[in-house]
Design a protein around this motif. Structure first.
Motif, PDB file in Angstrom:
ATOM      1  N   SER A 137      35.181  26.067  36.892  1.00 28.81           N
ATOM      2  CA  SER A 137      35.645  26.294  38.256  1.00 28.81           C
ATOM      3  C   SER A 137      34.477  26.234  39.237  1.00 28.81           C
ATOM      4  O   SER A 137      33.362  25.853  38.879  1.00 28.81           O
ATOM      5  CB  SER A 137      36.335  27.663  38.340  1.00 28.81           C
ATOM      6  N   ASP A 138      34.730  26.663  40.458  1.00 25.67           N
ATOM      7  CA  ASP A 138      33.687  26.717  41.484  1.00 25.67           C
ATOM      8  C   ASP A 138      32.949  28.047  41.483  1.00 25.67           C
ATOM      9  O   ASP A 138      32.134  28.297  42.365  1.00 25.67           O
ATOM     10  CB  ASP A 138      34.285  26.449  42.871  1.00 25.67           C
ATOM     11  N   ASP A 139      33.201  28.889  40.485  1.00 27.98           N
ATOM     12  CA  ASP A 139      32.614  30.232  40.457  1.00 27.98           C
ATOM     13  C   ASP A 139      31.314  30.336  39.685  1.00 27.98           C
ATOM     14  O   ASP A 139      30.568  31.295  39.899  1.00 27.98           O
ATOM     15  CB  ASP A 139      33.603  31.228  39.833  1.00 27.98           C
ATOM     16  N   ALA A 140      31.025  29.410  38.768  1.00 27.01           N
ATOM     17  CA  ALA A 140      29.924  29.683  37.839  1.00 27.01           C
ATOM     18  C   ALA A 140      29.231  28.426  37.360  1.00 27.01           C
ATOM     19  O   ALA A 140      29.818  27.338  37.286  1.00 27.01           O
ATOM     20  CB  ALA A 140      30.451  30.477  36.642  1.00 27.01           C
ATOM     21  N   TYR A 141      27.943  28.612  37.002  1.00 25.97           N
ATOM     22  CA  TYR A 141      27.162  27.621  36.272  1.00 25.97           C
ATOM     23  C   TYR A 141      27.061  28.068  34.820  1.00 25.97           C
ATOM     24  O   TYR A 141      27.169  29.258  34.514  1.00 25.97           O
ATOM     25  CB  TYR A 141      25.740  27.520  36.827  1.00 25.97           C
ATOM     26  N   LYS A 142      26.779  27.114  33.953  1.00 29.37           N
ATOM     27  CA  LYS A 142      26.625  27.448  32.532  1.00 29.37           C
ATOM     28  C   LYS A 142      25.474  28.413  32.298  1.00 29.37           C
ATOM     29  O   LYS A 142      25.598  29.386  31.555  1.00 29.37           O
ATOM     30  CB  LYS A 142      26.408  26.177  31.700  1.00 29.37           C
ATOM     31  N   GLY A 143      24.336  28.159  32.920  1.00 31.39           N
ATOM     32  CA  GLY A 143      23.172  28.999  32.683  1.00 31.39           C
ATOM     33  C   GLY A 143      22.517  28.714  31.350  1.00 31.39           C
ATOM     34  O   GLY A 143      22.740  27.684  30.719  1.00 31.39           O
ATOM     35  N   GLY A 144      21.677  29.650  30.901  1.00 35.09           N
ATOM     36  CA  GLY A 144      20.903  29.421  29.691  1.00 35.09           C
ATOM     37  C   GLY A 144      19.573  28.770  30.007  1.00 35.09           C
ATOM     38  O   GLY A 144      19.098  28.784  31.147  1.00 35.09           O
TER      39      GLY A 144
ATOM     40  N   MET B   5      46.288  32.344  51.987  1.00 32.58           N
ATOM     41  CA  MET B   5      44.835  32.138  51.965  1.00 32.58           C
ATOM     42  C   MET B   5      44.102  33.445  51.683  1.00 32.58           C
ATOM     43  O   MET B   5      43.125  33.468  50.924  1.00 32.58           O
ATOM     44  CB  MET B   5      44.366  31.540  53.287  1.00 32.58           C
ATOM     45  N   ALA B   6      44.562  34.534  52.296  1.00 34.33           N
ATOM     46  CA  ALA B   6      43.924  35.834  52.082  1.00 34.33           C
ATOM     47  C   ALA B   6      44.062  36.275  50.640  1.00 34.33           C
ATOM     48  O   ALA B   6      43.115  36.796  50.035  1.00 34.33           O
ATOM     49  CB  ALA B   6      44.542  36.869  53.017  1.00 34.33           C
ATOM     50  N   LEU B   7      45.250  36.075  50.068  1.00 32.88           N
ATOM     51  CA  LEU B   7      45.500  36.472  48.679  1.00 32.88           C
ATOM     52  C   LEU B   7      44.601  35.696  47.731  1.00 32.88           C
ATOM     53  O   LEU B   7      43.984  36.272  46.819  1.00 32.88           O
ATOM     54  CB  LEU B   7      46.975  36.238  48.358  1.00 32.88           C
ATOM     55  N   ARG B   8      44.516  34.400  47.932  1.00 27.83           N
ATOM     56  CA  ARG B   8      43.717  33.576  47.024  1.00 27.83           C
ATOM     57  C   ARG B   8      42.229  33.913  47.121  1.00 27.83           C
ATOM     58  O   ARG B   8      41.526  33.929  46.103  1.00 27.83           O
ATOM     59  CB  ARG B   8      43.979  32.096  47.299  1.00 27.83           C
ATOM     60  N   MET B   9      41.757  34.198  48.306  1.00 26.52           N
ATOM     61  CA  MET B   9      40.366  34.616  48.440  1.00 26.52           C
ATOM     62  C   MET B   9      40.154  35.982  47.802  1.00 26.52           C
ATOM     63  O   MET B   9      39.134  36.214  47.137  1.00 26.52           O
ATOM     64  CB  MET B   9      39.964  34.652  49.912  1.00 26.52           C
ATOM     65  N   GLU B  10      41.119  36.881  47.966  1.00 26.79           N
ATOM     66  CA  GLU B  10      40.961  38.222  47.405  1.00 26.79           C
ATOM     67  C   GLU B  10      40.909  38.180  45.885  1.00 26.79           C
ATOM     68  O   GLU B  10      40.138  38.915  45.262  1.00 26.79           O
ATOM     69  CB  GLU B  10      42.094  39.131  47.865  1.00 26.79           C
ATOM     70  N   ARG B  11      41.713  37.331  45.274  1.00 26.79           N
ATOM     71  CA  ARG B  11      41.645  37.184  43.818  1.00 26.79           C
ATOM     72  C   ARG B  11      40.269  36.671  43.405  1.00 26.79           C
ATOM     73  O   ARG B  11      39.705  37.108  42.401  1.00 26.79           O
ATOM     74  CB  ARG B  11      42.735  36.236  43.308  1.00 26.79           C
ATOM     75  N   ARG B  12      39.721  35.754  44.166  1.00 25.91           N
ATOM     76  CA  ARG B  12      38.410  35.224  43.816  1.00 25.91           C
ATOM     77  C   ARG B  12      37.333  36.296  43.891  1.00 25.91           C
ATOM     78  O   ARG B  12      36.502  36.433  42.988  1.00 25.91           O
ATOM     79  CB  ARG B  12      38.053  34.055  44.737  1.00 25.91           C
TER      80      ARG B  12
ATOM     81  N   GLY C 239      37.038  35.437  34.043  1.00 28.77           N
ATOM     82  CA  GLY C 239      37.841  34.483  33.292  1.00 28.77           C
ATOM     83  C   GLY C 239      39.179  34.142  33.908  1.00 28.77           C
ATOM     84  O   GLY C 239      40.057  33.626  33.214  1.00 28.77           O
ATOM     85  N   ASN C 240      39.346  34.373  35.214  1.00 25.17           N
ATOM     86  CA  ASN C 240      40.623  34.109  35.880  1.00 25.17           C
ATOM     87  C   ASN C 240      40.605  32.907  36.823  1.00 25.17           C
ATOM     88  O   ASN C 240      41.646  32.287  37.043  1.00 25.17           O
ATOM     89  CB  ASN C 240      41.050  35.332  36.699  1.00 25.17           C
ATOM     90  N   ARG C 241      39.468  32.597  37.409  1.00 23.60           N
ATOM     91  CA  ARG C 241      39.426  31.653  38.517  1.00 23.60           C
ATOM     92  C   ARG C 241      39.977  30.277  38.148  1.00 23.60           C
ATOM     93  O   ARG C 241      40.799  29.714  38.864  1.00 23.60           O
ATOM     94  CB  ARG C 241      37.989  31.534  39.037  1.00 23.60           C
ATOM     95  N   TRP C 242      39.534  29.705  37.026  1.00 24.80           N
ATOM     96  CA  TRP C 242      39.985  28.370  36.654  1.00 24.80           C
ATOM     97  C   TRP C 242      41.496  28.338  36.493  1.00 24.80           C
ATOM     98  O   TRP C 242      42.175  27.420  36.967  1.00 24.80           O
ATOM     99  CB  TRP C 242      39.309  27.907  35.368  1.00 24.80           C
ATOM    100  N   PHE C 243      42.057  29.342  35.842  1.00 26.59           N
ATOM    101  CA  PHE C 243      43.499  29.358  35.589  1.00 26.59           C
ATOM    102  C   PHE C 243      44.283  29.573  36.881  1.00 26.59           C
ATOM    103  O   PHE C 243      45.398  29.066  37.015  1.00 26.59           O
ATOM    104  CB  PHE C 243      43.837  30.413  34.543  1.00 26.59           C
TER     105      PHE C 243
END
Length: 571
Positions: free
Chosen positions: A86-93, A496-503, A510-514
């Motif tokens: 998703s747009d939330d994370a990089y793999k890292g390491g 829009m507010a709901l979707r941002m609040e979930r993010r 583990g929710n953003r992609w789904f």
């Protein structure tokens, strides 16, 4: 059943399989559904304790840790590798070549021989096999007084494992405990059929499960209702979401923790916000820690957690999303949140949940100061190590397994259900705004309940210290509830507010992609392709990358197709 029997079994008996009962073990055209029996039981031998051992084995499938470590890393039950999609994370390491299978998911280079495809597929089907073994035992055992309740727990687990599969893979085989897995094709049932089977299991479970837990971690009626609410959300059944999320809320069993930082405290395991959680422990030589997240421990300068592998970083885009309007204290819903990067030199207003979610240079981390030295590959991935999943260093090991601890992982927590209920009310609203639609009014109340906890968490003295109001300008307010606020709270604005609040609330859980998947292909493709293009200025490995509609679901693992004797087809 006695609590101590289950608790002992949960932590000690995780490899039991059943043979010789009800027609024997299910088999598969590949070896991945076969389990080697650890003991043979007759119906007379299946007493309370042996059945509870098999129940514990079914629950332990949630660990995704069967025969080694790599399958838990590559196909984790916590689904952090999908936050990386998703747009939330990089793999890292240590770099893009380390655990390259996850890097390829991040940049949407999707191949059927990716080990994450195989491990995620196999982990869930291994877990389903354990569930079926336990089901056969319950059905065959003599004198089990609460057999219906046990079957309800097992149906809920089976529903969860199948739900996890069908939201990741486009087409999967489906079979019950009485069917031969080796005869099941992955095109026998449509996606709609499989969702209906999942809902049937959960509905039947709700009818027989107890209202209260008999032991920590046990599935109850509200657990099944919460899972069903998430399944209904994924299928666009908003009345089902409303009914089931509403039932969880009205049960009175749950509440938000007082402070957002409590989510990372071991002493809050199985607390008021926890609905469905992976139970972890450092007992028994760390056999039941959160293996799925073990790679993600921060590098921790000073060896506070050991030299962690430091995977799973928050993206710059996610961090920027925590910016708030300096006047209203509300999120920047027009997309302008990403116009300015939040760095150590940023002096604008922020939602305090940011500094409970990721590490930021110069800010506190559980009472210590987070520096560039905590970042294993700063030049590649930046600075935002995942923080939410880690308790204070004093509660974790500073040697292998790096940072391991007994903090549970919540698959579903109460805030998630509050926001799903709000989403259902928004999606079914018929009025033009909160002045004309009571559902929109209630949705705003639920969202504000979550935001109120964020506001209450602005406390620089809360221990361990994670916020520094002297270095960051924390400012979060509620959506206005009268006058112009009612007119502005339209269905589209509320969405829009709901979707941002979930993010913001559920970041790196583990929710953003789904969420992106269920909000539709167009929404996902626009979000991710815009993200990759914008983020490439900071992360060059995104340059030229994009995602297409046929890359949203993972392919059937190549090895499974090769071993299926023609039963599995690629989608």
């Amino acid at each position: 059943m006695k609590n101590n029997i289950f608790n002992y079994a949960l932590y000690m008996l995780t490899a039991l399989s059943l043979g010789g009962v009800g027609g024997g073990l299910l088999s598969s055209c590949s070896d991945m559904l076969d389990t080697v029996p650890q003991g043979q039981f007759t119906a007379e031998q299946l007493d309370e304790q042996s059945v509870e051992g098999l129940m514990a084995s079914a629950y332990a499938g949630l660990e995704a840790h069967f025969f080694g470590n790599n399958e838990a890393f590559a196909g984790p039950s916590t689904n952090w590798i999908f936050d990386v999609r998703s747009d939330d994370a990089y793999k890292g390491g240590g770099g893009t070549g380390m655990e390259e299978n996850i890097h390829l998911l991040e940049v949407s280079e999707i191949n059927s021989d990716n080990i994450s495809c195989k491990n995620k597929w196999q982990n869930n089907f291994f877990a389903i096999s354990r569930v079926h073994n336990a089901m056969l035992a319950v059905q065959a055992a003599n004198g089990i007084a609460n057999a219906d309740e046990l079957m309800g727990e097992l149906k809920t687990l089976r529903a969860w494992y199948y739900f996890d599969l069908i939201r990741i893979f486009n087409r999967i085989p489906y079979f019950t405990e009485s069917e031969n897995a080796s005869e099941k094709a992955n095109d026998e049932f449509s996606r709609e059929d499989i969702f209906s089977f999942i809902k049937r299991d959960l509905t039947e479970a709700i009818g027989v499960l107890p209202a209260q837990k008999s032991a920590a971690g046990r599935i109850t009626k509200t657990t099944a209702q919460a899972i069903l609410a998430k399944v209904c959300a994924f299928t666009g059944d908003w009345q089902g979401v409303n009914d089931n999320a509403g039932a969880v809320i009205s049960s009175g069993q749950y509440s938000l923790y007082a402070n957002f930082g409590d989510l990372s405290k071991i002493d809050h395991n199985n607390g008021s916000e926890s609905i469905f959680a992976l139970q972890t422990s450092t007992a028994n030589d760390n056999a039941h820690i959160n293996w799925s997240n073990l790679l993600n421990c921060t590098y921790s300068d000073g060896n506070l957690y050991g030299t962690g592998d430091d995977f799973f970083y928050g993206s710059q885009n996610l961090v920027n999303a925590f910016r708030t309007d300096p006047v209203s204290g509300l999120p920047l819903l027009d997309g302008s949140f990403n116009d300015v990067n939040v760095t150590e030199f940023y002096d604008g207003t922020l939602d305090p949940r940011l500094d409970f979610t990721v590490g930021r240079i110069g800010l506190p981390w559980r009472g210590y100061t987070y520096t560039e030295g905590w970042c294993r590959a700063y030049d590649t991935y930046g600075e935002y190590s995942n923080k939410k999943a880690w308790p204070a260093p004093e509660e974790a090991l500073a040697s292998w397994p790096w940072g391991c601890n007994s903090l549970n992982f919540m698959f579903i927590r109460y805030a998630d259900i509050l926001l799903l209920k709000a989403e259902a009310l928004i999606e079914t609203a018929t009025g033009s705004n909160a002045a004309t639609d009571n559902g929109l009014v209630e949705a705003r109340q639920l969202i504000n309940q979550v935001r109120q906890r964020a506001q209450n968490s602005i406390d620089g003295s809360y221990m361990p210290i994670d916020l520094d109001p002297g270095k960051a300008d924390y400012y979060v307010e509620l959506y206005p509830t009268d006058g112009d606020g009612n007119l502005l709270w339209t269905k589209e604005y509320a969405r829009m507010a709901l979707r941002m609040e979930r993010r913001l609330e559920l970041a790196l859980e583990g929710n953003r992609w789904f969420d992106l998947v269920r909000w539709g292909d167009d929404y996902l493709l626009n979000t991710i392709n815009t993200y990759m293009q914008q983020e490439s200025a900071l992360r060059p490995y995104y340059q030229g990358r994009s995602i297409s509609a046929n890359e949203i679901f993972l392919p059937v693992p190549l090895e499974e197709i090769d071993n299926s004797n023609g039963l599995y087809k690629q989608y």
